[in-house]
Design a protein around this motif. Structure first.
Motif, PDB file in Angstrom:
ATOM      1  N   ARG A 106       0.956  -0.913  -0.118  1.00 12.20           N
ATOM      2  CA  ARG A 106      -0.178   0.363   0.469  1.00 12.20           C
ATOM      3  C   ARG A 106       1.043   1.321   0.004  1.00 12.20           C
ATOM      4  NH1 ARG A 106      -3.852  -1.591   5.088  1.00 12.20           N
ATOM      5  NH2 ARG A 106      -2.116  -2.097   5.277  1.00 12.20           N
ATOM      6  N   PRO A 107       1.818   1.612   0.596  1.00 12.73           N
ATOM      7  CA  PRO A 107       2.642   2.357   0.829  1.00 12.73           C
ATOM      8  C   PRO A 107       3.351   2.846  -0.810  1.00 12.73           C
ATOM      9  CG  PRO A 107       3.150   1.145   2.943  1.00 12.73           C
ATOM     10  CD  PRO A 107       2.249   0.516   1.820  1.00 12.73           C
ATOM     11  N   PHE A 108       3.729   1.837  -1.511  1.00 11.08           N
ATOM     12  CA  PHE A 108       4.387   1.831  -2.746  1.00 11.08           C
ATOM     13  C   PHE A 108       2.976   2.380  -3.593  1.00 11.08           C
ATOM     14  CE2 PHE A 108       6.451  -0.754   0.008  1.00 11.08           C
ATOM     15  CZ  PHE A 108       8.021  -0.410   0.040  1.00 11.08           C
ATOM     16  N   GLU A 109       2.012   2.011  -3.757  1.00  8.47           N
ATOM     17  CA  GLU A 109       0.907   1.996  -4.232  1.00  8.47           C
ATOM     18  C   GLU A 109       0.606   3.317  -4.159  1.00  8.47           C
ATOM     19  OE1 GLU A 109      -1.299  -2.420  -4.117  1.00  8.47           O
ATOM     20  OE2 GLU A 109      -1.627  -0.769  -2.510  1.00  8.47           O
ATOM     21  N   ARG A 110       0.861   4.178  -3.091  1.00  7.13           N
ATOM     22  CA  ARG A 110       0.159   5.435  -3.078  1.00  7.13           C
ATOM     23  C   ARG A 110       1.813   6.400  -2.970  1.00  7.13           C
ATOM     24  NH1 ARG A 110      -2.902   2.805  -1.523  1.00  7.13           N
ATOM     25  NH2 ARG A 110      -4.083   2.780  -0.294  1.00  7.13           N
ATOM     26  N   ALA A 111       2.756   5.394  -3.651  1.00  2.00           N
ATOM     27  CA  ALA A 111       3.982   6.321  -4.542  1.00  2.00           C
ATOM     28  C   ALA A 111       3.718   6.723  -5.484  1.00  2.00           C
ATOM     29  CB  ALA A 111       5.160   6.103  -3.352  1.00  2.00           C
ATOM     30  N   LEU A 112       3.578   5.317  -5.709  1.00  2.00           N
ATOM     31  CA  LEU A 112       3.543   5.454  -7.813  1.00  2.00           C
ATOM     32  C   LEU A 112       2.472   6.308  -7.930  1.00  2.00           C
ATOM     33  CD1 LEU A 112       3.919   4.049 -10.300  1.00  2.00           C
ATOM     34  CD2 LEU A 112       1.890   2.350  -9.203  1.00  2.00           C
ATOM     35  N   ALA A 113       0.919   6.826  -7.685  1.00  2.00           N
ATOM     36  CA  ALA A 113       0.076   7.369  -7.653  1.00  2.00           C
ATOM     37  C   ALA A 113       0.731   8.413  -7.642  1.00  2.00           C
ATOM     38  CB  ALA A 113      -1.035   7.195  -7.168  1.00  2.00           C
ATOM     39  N   GLN A 114       1.449   9.153  -6.615  1.00  2.00           N
ATOM     40  CA  GLN A 114       1.571   9.907  -6.939  1.00  2.00           C
ATOM     41  C   GLN A 114       2.524  10.686  -7.733  1.00  2.00           C
ATOM     42  OE1 GLN A 114       3.394  11.122  -2.658  1.00  2.00           O
ATOM     43  NE2 GLN A 114       4.211  13.203  -3.408  1.00  2.00           N
ATOM     44  N   THR A 173      10.266   4.594 -11.081  1.00  2.00           N
ATOM     45  CA  THR A 173      11.271   4.211 -10.099  1.00  2.00           C
ATOM     46  C   THR A 173       9.653   3.429  -8.736  1.00  2.00           C
ATOM     47  OG1 THR A 173      13.284   5.792  -9.912  1.00  2.00           O
ATOM     48  CG2 THR A 173      12.391   5.001  -8.102  1.00  2.00           C
ATOM     49  N   ALA A 174       9.017   5.134  -8.732  1.00  2.00           N
ATOM     50  CA  ALA A 174       8.259   3.591  -7.924  1.00  2.00           C
ATOM     51  C   ALA A 174       7.419   2.598  -9.072  1.00  2.00           C
ATOM     52  CB  ALA A 174       6.620   4.697  -7.922  1.00  2.00           C
ATOM     53  N   GLU A 175       6.998   2.286  -9.936  1.00  2.00           N
ATOM     54  CA  GLU A 175       6.659   0.869 -10.280  1.00  2.00           C
ATOM     55  C   GLU A 175       7.268   0.313  -9.810  1.00  2.00           C
ATOM     56  OE1 GLU A 175       4.273   3.073 -14.278  1.00  2.00           O
ATOM     57  OE2 GLU A 175       7.088   1.644 -14.520  1.00  2.00           O
ATOM     58  N   LEU A 176       8.411   0.006  -9.772  1.00  2.00           N
ATOM     59  CA  LEU A 176      10.269  -0.808  -9.664  1.00  2.00           C
ATOM     60  C   LEU A 176       9.982  -1.350  -8.286  1.00  2.00           C
ATOM     61  CD1 LEU A 176      12.267  -2.411 -11.176  1.00  2.00           C
ATOM     62  CD2 LEU A 176      13.881  -0.478 -10.530  1.00  2.00           C
ATOM     63  N   GLU A 177      10.065  -0.128  -7.052  1.00  2.00           N
ATOM     64  CA  GLU A 177       9.745  -0.711  -5.799  1.00  2.00           C
ATOM     65  C   GLU A 177       8.279  -1.373  -5.706  1.00  2.00           C
ATOM     66  OE1 GLU A 177       9.959   3.243  -4.115  1.00  2.00           O
ATOM     67  OE2 GLU A 177      12.463   3.766  -4.054  1.00  2.00           O
ATOM     68  N   LEU A 178       6.826  -0.664  -5.973  1.00  2.00           N
ATOM     69  CA  LEU A 178       6.414  -1.300  -6.182  1.00  2.00           C
ATOM     70  C   LEU A 178       6.645  -2.906  -6.654  1.00  2.00           C
ATOM     71  CD1 LEU A 178       3.386  -1.903  -5.064  1.00  2.00           C
ATOM     72  CD2 LEU A 178       2.407  -1.138  -7.188  1.00  2.00           C
ATOM     73  N   ALA A 179       6.837  -3.512  -7.135  1.00  2.00           N
ATOM     74  CA  ALA A 179       7.071  -4.610  -8.349  1.00  2.00           C
ATOM     75  C   ALA A 179       7.776  -5.558  -7.027  1.00  2.00           C
ATOM     76  CB  ALA A 179       7.911  -4.871  -9.103  1.00  2.00           C
ATOM     77  N   PHE A 180       8.840  -4.403  -6.520  1.00  2.00           N
ATOM     78  CA  PHE A 180       9.895  -5.317  -5.219  1.00  2.00           C
ATOM     79  C   PHE A 180       8.849  -6.036  -3.820  1.00  2.00           C
ATOM     80  CE2 PHE A 180      13.478  -2.963  -6.694  1.00  2.00           C
ATOM     81  CZ  PHE A 180      14.278  -4.010  -7.243  1.00  2.00           C
TER      82      PHE A 180
END
Length: 406
Positions: A106-114, A173-180
């Motif tokens: 969830r934190p990474f999904e929010r970072a990606l949306a931002q 970067t946000a997509e990559l972190e979400l994938a991680f």
């Protein structure tokens, strides 16, 4: 007259004493003759003799090896967060790409949306800047707009386009972190136990502070490492140059492996690596073989006996260990000639083969060697030899029948 009488009495008294001494001397002379006569009539001791077995075989050098995985991975997270799911069972076999852990996304999904919103914002600014530049071109031609004002609009456009690229990189970067947040198996292998539980906080990165989640090792094939002595390494190099041991560098040579509870070397492999330097502390060279492990009999960390061909196929003389004597300095056998005379031969021994000892030097196939009654035979004396034929099948292999260099 009285003096003469005493002298004759003394002579009469000495006669019986002299006769006794002569009788004792004759008896003493007769005893060794009787003993020699009994010795001469005693038969020579009986022993059993056999000619050595001759067999075409390869002598093997044995070592102690340790299994290691071809690939071993310490599984760590690339992003920090709380463990949301553990997708494997401890000890499970997995394939490359199988899901292992899920970190709360969830934190990474929010970072990606931002990041995506910032990208849209940057694109809008870039579009507005591009329109300003297009509107300014006719004004510049009619000298209504100064060149400086037009250059300012063009610079704002370039800045806006650069901001779009920055925002686009943030989205990636946000997509990559979400994938991680989804940790998958990087290789095929078998899992260790999970060192974290659901809800645990895990730290990311490749440093010592990063949380170790589990260990993944490959199982098939598997490596086994062992150390060979300097003399044997030189021997193998010379054999390899002659084409008797794998390739020119020894790679590809046959290697056989036996587990601690096995007598026979039932597992085969190939030598695939020899180190590039000798360990000066132990005067040994590290070598490695690779084996198939489809049945999962071998596991990293296990010990096993490894043997490597120490000679090419050749005609070899073999004798039972009962025929071999030992003194302080040498190993020897007793050979009986046709007339029964015993002689000693110093021998150079090799490993056991099917219960018989390889004799590298000292006796030949035609020699009759004492195989039973060794303690009754003496070099330089004759014996009565009972000849028997040795056979490999007549001797049961012992658990220690492992070919070892001596």
């Amino acid at each position: 007259m009285q003096k003469c009488f005493r002298h004759r009495g003394s002579e009469r008294a000495m006669l019986p004493l002299g006769a006794l001494l002569v009788a004792l001397a004759l008896t003493a002379c007769d005893r060794p003759q009787a003993q020699n006569k009994s010795q001469q009539t005693a038969p020579p001791p009986a022993v059993t003799t056999s000619q050595p077995v001759v067999s075409e075989l390869v002598e093997w050098d044995e070592y102690t090896g340790r299994f290691e995985a071809v690939a071993s991975v310490e599984v760590r997270a690339r992003v920090s967060g709380y463990v949301d799911r553990i997708a494997f069972v401890d000890g499970q076999a997995v394939k490359k790409g199988d899901l292992l852990f899920v970190i709360d996304p969830r934190p990474f999904e929010r970072a990606l949306a931002q990041a995506q919103a910032e990208l849209e914002q940057a694109r809008t600014k870039a579009q507005n800047s591009a329109l300003d530049v297009e509107r300014g071109k006719p004004l510049l031609e009619r000298k209504v707009m100064s060149e400086k004002m037009f250059d300012d609009r063009a610079n704002l456009l370039r800045e806006a386009e650069a901001a779009v690229k920055v925002a686009d990189a943030k989205v990636a970067t946000a997509e990559l972190e979400l994938a991680f947040t989804r940790i998958t198996a990087p290789i095929d292998g078998r899992m260790s136990r999970a060192t974290v539980s659901l809800g645990s906080w895990i730290s990311a990165g490749g440093t010592a502070n990063a949380t170790l989640l589990t260990l993944l090792v490959t199982q098939d094939p598997i490596h086994i490492y062992f150390d060979i002595s300097e003399n044997n390494y030189i021997k193998y190099k010379r054999m390899a140059e002659l084409g008797a041991l794998g390739g020119k560098d020894g790679k590809g040579a046959d290697v056989e492996v036996a587990l601690p509870d096995e007598t026979a070397f039932a597992h085969g492999g190939k030598l695939d690596f020899v180190d590039n330097r000798l360990d000066p502390g132990t005067a040994t060279m590290r070598a490695r073989a690779i084996l198939a492990n489809g049945k999962q009999m071998f596991s990293p960390g296990m010990f096993a006996r490894v043997r490597l061909a120490g000679t090419p196929l050749k005609s070899t003389v073999l004798l039972p260990d009962a025929a071999i004597g030992t003194d302080q300095a040498n190993k020897f056998v007793l050979v009986v000639a046709e007339d029964g005379m015993v002689s000693r031969r110093n021998v150079q021994l090799g490993p056991l083969h099917q219960g018989l000892r390889i004799v590298r030097q000292g006796v030949g196939p035609q020699d009759w060697v004492v195989t039973s009654g060794l303690q009754r035979a003496r070099p330089g004396q004759k014996v009565t030899a009972n000849r028997e034929t040795l056979r490999l099948s007549a001797v049961r292999p012992a658990a220690s029948d492992a070919p070892v260099s001596r």
